[in-house]
Design a protein around this motif. Structure first.
Motif, PDB file in Angstrom:
ATOM      1  N   ASN A  88       0.823  -1.218   0.000  1.00  0.00           N
ATOM      2  CA  ASN A  88       0.000   0.000   0.000  1.00  0.00           C
ATOM      3  C   ASN A  88       0.854   1.265   0.000  1.00  0.00           C
ATOM      4  N   VAL A  89       1.945   1.246  -0.747  1.00  0.00           N
ATOM      5  CA  VAL A  89       2.868   2.385  -0.803  1.00  0.00           C
ATOM      6  C   VAL A  89       2.240   3.484  -1.658  1.00  0.00           C
ATOM      7  N   GLU A  90       2.073   4.655  -1.063  1.00  0.00           N
ATOM      8  CA  GLU A  90       1.500   5.793  -1.780  1.00  0.00           C
ATOM      9  C   GLU A  90       2.328   7.040  -1.502  1.00  0.00           C
ATOM     10  N   VAL A  91       2.577   7.800  -2.567  1.00  0.00           N
ATOM     11  CA  VAL A  91       3.295   9.063  -2.446  1.00  0.00           C
ATOM     12  C   VAL A  91       2.256  10.177  -2.422  1.00  0.00           C
ATOM     13  N   SER A  92       2.298  10.997  -1.370  1.00  0.00           N
ATOM     14  CA  SER A  92       1.302  12.071  -1.284  1.00  0.00           C
ATOM     15  C   SER A  92       1.861  13.421  -1.710  1.00  0.00           C
ATOM     16  N   LYS A  93       3.145  13.627  -1.564  1.00  0.00           N
ATOM     17  CA  LYS A  93       3.765  14.903  -1.958  1.00  0.00           C
ATOM     18  C   LYS A  93       5.161  14.637  -2.473  1.00  0.00           C
ATOM     19  N   ARG A  94       5.543  15.408  -3.490  1.00  0.00           N
ATOM     20  CA  ARG A  94       6.921  15.403  -3.993  1.00  0.00           C
ATOM     21  C   ARG A  94       7.256  16.828  -4.362  1.00  0.00           C
ATOM     22  N   LYS A  95       8.469  17.246  -4.020  1.00  0.00           N
ATOM     23  CA  LYS A  95       8.800  18.650  -4.270  1.00  0.00           C
ATOM     24  C   LYS A  95      10.310  18.845  -4.361  1.00  0.00           C
ATOM     25  N   ALA A  96      10.736  19.561  -5.396  1.00  0.00           N
ATOM     26  CA  ALA A  96      12.125  19.989  -5.494  1.00  0.00           C
ATOM     27  C   ALA A  96      12.329  21.156  -4.533  1.00  0.00           C
ATOM     28  N   LEU A  97      13.478  21.193  -3.898  1.00  0.00           N
ATOM     29  CA  LEU A  97      13.795  22.222  -2.904  1.00  0.00           C
ATOM     30  C   LEU A  97      15.177  22.795  -3.165  1.00  0.00           C
TER      31      LEU A  97
ATOM     32  N   SER B 194      22.890  25.401  -6.516  1.00  0.00           N
ATOM     33  CA  SER B 194      24.142  25.029  -5.855  1.00  0.00           C
ATOM     34  C   SER B 194      23.927  24.164  -4.617  1.00  0.00           C
ATOM     35  N   SER B 195      22.704  24.132  -4.116  1.00  0.00           N
ATOM     36  CA  SER B 195      22.384  23.326  -2.939  1.00  0.00           C
ATOM     37  C   SER B 195      21.002  22.696  -3.116  1.00  0.00           C
ATOM     38  N   PRO B 196      20.899  21.747  -4.058  1.00  0.00           N
ATOM     39  CA  PRO B 196      19.585  21.192  -4.370  1.00  0.00           C
ATOM     40  C   PRO B 196      19.107  20.169  -3.345  1.00  0.00           C
ATOM     41  N   GLY B 197      17.782  20.043  -3.296  1.00  0.00           N
ATOM     42  CA  GLY B 197      17.156  19.045  -2.455  1.00  0.00           C
ATOM     43  C   GLY B 197      15.873  18.562  -3.111  1.00  0.00           C
ATOM     44  N   PHE B 198      15.375  17.453  -2.603  1.00  0.00           N
ATOM     45  CA  PHE B 198      14.117  16.902  -3.086  1.00  0.00           C
ATOM     46  C   PHE B 198      13.453  16.193  -1.916  1.00  0.00           C
TER      47      PHE B 198
END
Length: 162
Positions: free
Chosen positions: A77-86, A90-94
């Motif tokens: 039952n794996v579900e992704v509710s939010k995804r966002k690049a941050l 020069s200092s990326p995140g996700f």
């Protein structure tokens, strides 16, 4: 066996959280584990840190997709509710939020993960990149408090400049 991070980092744990040996708490893929001070019906919320040297050009989103596949290997039952690049170039995140059902010590539990992927690129050679994965795992009942602590924790994570 617990893994090592490819770069030294420093951070501060939120009040009450305590470190635990990754191998002893069933997280051998982690380099570091911290446990919440109050379990919820027998489950203890936790923060894990893992990381790897990534000389490839895979995006953080693709690396997050790989993490989802690892979750699907042990959860249902794996579900992704939010995804966002941050972050910045020069200092990326996700970040992504994942809900799942897992078997913990013979008991079925609904859990939620907040996963953050942080890239550190060598200033002199952009092909040298380390990606850290910071993960909070909690029950839905622990999630609000634990997420507040997780955000406070994330704000303290940085490469060890010494």
């Amino acid at each position: 066996m617990a893994t090592n991070l490819p770069i030294p980092i420093e951070f501060s744990l939120p009040a009450g959280w305590r470190p635990a040996p990754p191998d002893e708490v069933g997280a051998p893929q982690a380099a570091f584990v911290a446990l919440h001070p109050r379990p919820d019906d027998g489950f203890t919320a936790n923060i894990t840190i893992s990381g790897e040297f990534r000389p490839d050009a895979a995006s953080l989103e693709a690396i997050a997709d790989d993490a989802l596949e690892r979750v699907r290997a042990f959860a249902t039952n794996v579900e992704v509710s939010k995804r966002k690049a941050l972050g910045t170039e020069s200092s990326p995140g996700f970040a992504q939020s994942v809900s799942m059902t897992v078997d913990v010590k013979g008991r079925t539990r609904d859990l939620v993960q907040r996963q953050l992927f942080m890239a550190y690129v060598d200033a002199e050679d952009s092909r040298k990149r380390v990606v850290l994965q910071l993960t909070l795992t909690a029950t839905p009942g622990q999630l609000d408090e634990a997420t507040t602590d997780f955000h406070a924790f994330i704000a303290t994570v940085q490469p060890d400049r010494s």
